[in-house]
Enzyme design. Structure first.
Site, PDB file in Angstrom:
ATOM      1  CB  VAL H 115      -0.891   0.026   1.252  1.00 54.11           C
ATOM      2  CG1 VAL H 115      -1.594   1.364   1.383  1.00 54.11           C
ATOM      3  CG2 VAL H 115      -1.887  -1.117   1.226  1.00 54.11           C
ATOM      4  CB  VAL H 116      -0.727   3.549  -2.348  1.00 49.81           C
ATOM      5  CG1 VAL H 116      -1.494   4.085  -1.127  1.00 49.81           C
ATOM      6  CG2 VAL H 116       0.374   4.536  -2.725  1.00 49.81           C
ATOM      7  CB  VAL H 119       4.225   4.884  -3.807  1.00 54.13           C
ATOM      8  CG1 VAL H 119       5.458   5.192  -2.967  1.00 54.13           C
ATOM      9  CG2 VAL H 119       3.758   6.134  -4.551  1.00 54.13           C
ATOM     10  CB  CYS H 120       4.285   0.926  -0.968  1.00 60.06           C
ATOM     11  SG  CYS H 120       4.041   2.539  -0.186  1.00 60.06           S
ATOM     12  CB  VAL H 121       3.214  -2.315  -5.163  1.00 60.32           C
ATOM     13  CG1 VAL H 121       3.377  -3.550  -6.041  1.00 60.32           C
ATOM     14  CG2 VAL H 121       2.392  -2.638  -3.925  1.00 60.32           C
TER      15      VAL H 121
END
Lengths: 214, 214, 214, 214, 214, 214, 214, 214
Positions: H115-116, H119-121
């Site tokens: 998440v989100v 960005v984070c993935v």
């Protein structure tokens, strides 16, 4: 499949922002994003351009006619930015002054948003890709007539090599590390993401109550 | 990623329009676009073909049977266009007369719209790509049964190298510069985009009130 | 539950049409119906008013300001209708001239459409109900900001006793019997319902081919 | 609020079914329900009318014109039912033969479905309510142009005292108790509800494997 | 972009159909397509396989457990087809008998549909692509949990080179020319596309009225 | 309009819960609510019944057939509740044992949830209203085939005097005041509302860090 | 049906505003309206309360816990308004101080918005209706978990006699006539309706260019 | 098109799981998936990581601030997993400890959820692809602000060579063959797919009734 991939990631020292035709009249054509959210997204891109101090170029199409004037908030935020009121070129890249302004920034990464997506964004995006710029489309600050137009335009740009992003992703990729400036980024998010603002409101309410000694 | 990309942009001197199977019966199969909007979009493509003076080819499938006759508006707009009532070929490109008509235009860019998308548009689009035409699909003037059929057909054509567009993008890419003819393009948009018409109505109401001396 | 119900059905000898604030500027606020469809629906109401020869009243709010002028098509269709350019009353019923014009028609059934639904339609609808008019809201020729506003406005009017209809229902209830004029009604439908037009196109193509002897 | 309520529940000895204008042409106007599902629902109503042996009345509007013939499946299912091909009345209840046929059934509960909802269903529904029939609208076997037309029509009928149901609810309320005939009702459901059919398929596959001795 | 593209189009002499895990239990997992429509689509694929006489292979996973038996309609349609009840392999291509059956057809084009899309369709599709089969996914006869699963699975297969189609596109691409058999194809469409059936109903009603001499 | 209104609000000393036909087979018919959410909602109603110690009655229809057994979680939660496995009555209120069990609770407020909404919920709801019970329908723990069935069933019950609620509203109306038991209610919400759980997780993480002295 | 209806219209001299539980934590539960739009709507209600100088009452539930503090913008706008931080009552009307504050305003019309709709809005709305207040629910400034909860709550309040409105309708009904203050109302709309702001931007750009003599 | 494709399929001996920033605060930003379903999906990924005994790495961003602590369920499931609380790097791959932990697993296949999404993935996914890892994105256990952000992020990752999957596909591709462990996989599915659980409930109810002798 994963072979030879290079992650062309946004670099705040190598990126410029192009805001294309966010004009009062043209905005009434945008129906793939709700107007409250769309306005917020456009202002978020403007604020992040300002925050990261990215060279920003404004351009409009026929602003004395029905297309209407540029959103006044954008004019106010970038009083000294190159501002190309195109006399007729639909593709901003067909306008010499515009391309000159882009090249004058010396940046190779272009962050583009505009109205409407399949024209004011896609046309200069494809032209820039042809000239070997790296193109990052801010999908949620670009609007068009409906979802069919949106999806077709995204596909055309993606197949050509543009990277599809949203303003939040752009901000995060430029910032890289919260430690570069926690408060500045937090303010940007609080100003444009109500849910994030709520988190901060609750957080500061609780932590402020802690004894000063801590 | 952006390497070696060539922007194959529509050129009004090198483009032809193919309108495939917009027949009264087949139109009742179209359920991925609302009928009011779809009719408007199809007529917009026809009007832009006319406006830019693009060679236009009409074709139908089995028009004496349940598929029904071509939309009468299209017949009326292009009384002298090649009109290939195919006796049975589902893929228009399998019909020699059709291909001959296409090649007779001498154009290498084909703007295709039709009903239904995954057959009447996709089949000739893929055939044309194989023969090294540049293919531009007018997604919003092409209709089909539902969104699954639509998305699958778009993907198949996009992966093969077709460019997905909407009629507004096509018109803008062909026109290039408002100065080529402001009134003509404005009329095209006013006739097919109610929001644009509204902008013009408000604009002219206000500017007409200005002193004649100006 | 079914006790004591009286079917107050539209009667072409006892109905008037009120078109409220379909102005070029205000139309850009309408986002609960697609603009192509909405424009079509508004013109359909106008055409049916004309067709059934119903007394029709036009009114606008602040048409010299940002709200913009009345849709030019409406002005053109009803050159001699009472036209009340309200100087400031938001509820048209608060304007004496408007109410006078309504009462001058001598009709007790009011067919109302307008922009935006919860204000320009609902306010006069509720005022008229209070004065014991029968009110028929043309939901699909009335538009507003989003579905929440739409549903809330419908509920308020329905609970007050207004009848919610669409333009097609209005036309059918007024006409009662195709035999009163088959061609006239068919034309109204063909002009505003592409699917109906298609049915007619196919039908006439086939029946026209029948031997002349018939 | 719960005071004085009487549950007017469907009674298979007191109910008749009215199928209004499910004609091949008019069906192409239905866009608030997917065509696969809509056809299934209409046939489900027909099958339940047959199954419960309810007097059923068929009627059409202008079936020799563009509206087209009645769905052939309905004709086949009810070869001996009263069939009123209305020469022009839009509201079936305005047709004397139709009303006579309804009254000849001697039933006070009318289950109505038709195309389009706001006209072919709502008009006779409101007329019947005025004459103190109990009206049950089969919402999912009645179709119209879009959701706005649907919701407005439902509201008008509901406020007048009609009960809104779906075909499954109608079948269940008529049947009352599975023990009246398990296999018959199960077949009706298996024929028209794929999920139910799947449950039965799995169930019988497993139970059939049980020892023959059982 | 259009360079070097080969249109691998379906060829009825070179295609086989793989129906994977359309089992009564697994079908209850499908929620990206409405069950009425989904059942119709699956049977349409089966009917077209039959109609074009394509070698067809049925396979199931754990059919004695909760996954349930194959849809009985499929069993009935293909009594003599290879039927591989896999004892445990999730990817049908991991089952030697299945691959042997596929290869025994001697076809290089595989038309695949199944439940659920991202597993029962995607796994064998990717395996087959690796072995240089041409893969055609019938998206509308393949179902899964929700639109996220659907879109992700489509993307994975498309990126690997599978072609996304719907059953109607498959039938049309196989048939090539109506003249090969008008009635057969028309029946296939009438049986599975209510809108097409309606067109035929109206058409034959009108043309049947033409003089017998014809 | 606001005259004479009495707010019949839920009273934990006067309410009983009826859980109707939440059976493993029937659950596969529910398609108006996503299965993850639906399961959560049903268990939330069960948990609140338990939490407020409300008399709860379980009933099933034909649980040995394809409808399948009651959700095991419900059986486990209410091992001693009246459990009426109806031998055939579709309307639970037609079953004497069920009505006896309801009346034995001595409560006049009935909170009802079930599958499917228009039958298993609506039928007993209408029967109970007729006997002057106050009926509260838990809309989000009641499921059915699609939104048309849902909306029609809600309308029928609402017009009859039932109050439409969701489980959260039921819990809050029963609890009245957080001070009656903060932790219990918080646990109920945390267990069934992920967003609420998140708020608590963040809250306790921050407040736990505060000095013990506080 | 239209008999005896009284239009209880909002009167700025007789109305008070109740803002219930718009707290930073609870806002994360709202998922029936997009957060950008919802925040805008809540602030619009606050701004209109301020603009029309309506007595306004703020209340919160458990603001020191996970529910979080009131939106800081509301606190800032109404520094002197009655502010009832309820220690535990879920229904604000169960709190004596709150009811006292409401009654102290001397107004009989209550404009209510809050989070979540079915509890924080519906409970005090129903209580106020019972005490013969006129209740106006601002649906678009009230949020909840999903559309099922929203629709059920609206139905419950509407059946009890509350009037469902949106903030724009409230503002217009209170203002009555633009001439009371054109600039003030225009500013309220420009601040909260981007489309309206755009209309004004275009309008003033054009009219400002008119000769100074004007 | 199908040439040279290699099916990089998940291999339980060569895969690691990265769970990025599933934090209580950030979860309130997720609005492209319903919270009940999203929580379920995240826990399903965690459970499958556990079940297949895959090395799993947890990481958080600023967990002492408004982003909030990691979901407690994840902490509890992986008490001994590497846990990198990043002091500021937005892209987890910019954190040396994180990359070291990833490389220490010795696996070349990375299953990423977070998440989100954009960005984070996406950021670590793109970084990992650049270093020639194979990347598998669990789309339904990754959430973001809205569908525009979701679709743009998916496109960016897919174009870079990441494979888009859902948790069910991941589990099936890792497991390969039910015979490796029927009960374990069945439990995983029953715990996270209500429809699958229902199938099992019905199945075991029926088969348990079979004679003990079997």
């Amino acid at each position: 499949m994963a072979k030879n991939f290079t992650y062309n990631r946004l670099d705040k020292n190598n990126a410029a922002v192009l805001l294309v035709d966010h004009q009062a009249g043209l905005l009434s054509l945008v129906r793939d994003i709700d107007p409250d959210k769309f306005k917020n997204n456009v202002l978020a891109v403007a604020d992040l351009a300002k925050y990261f101090n990215l060279p920003t170029i404004l351009t409009t199409s026929f602003e004395d006619g029905p297309n209407g004037p540029l959103m006044p908030e954008l004019k106010a935020l970038f009083p000294d930015a190159p501002y190309i009121a195109r006399p007729g070129n639909i593709n901003a890249w067909d306008n010499e002054d515009f391309v000159k302004a882009v090249k004058a920034t010396g940046k190779k990464q272009l962050i583009i948003a505009g109205v409407v997506t399949e024209v004011c964004v896609a046309f200069p995006a494809l032209s820039a890709l042809e000239e070997e710029f790296e193109v990052f489309v801010v999908t949620d600050a670009s609007g068009t007539f409906n979802e069919i137009a949106q999806k077709a335009a995204w596909d055309r740009m993606s197949q050509a090599g543009a990277q599809l992003m949203n303003w939040f992703g752009v901000a995060c990729e430029l910032h890289r590390d919260w430690r570069n400036d926690v408060e500045g980024l937090a303010k940007l998010f609080a100003d444009h993401i109500p849910d994030y603002k709520n988190l901060m409101t609750s957080y500061f309410a609780l932590t402020a109550r802690k004894p000063a000694a801590k």
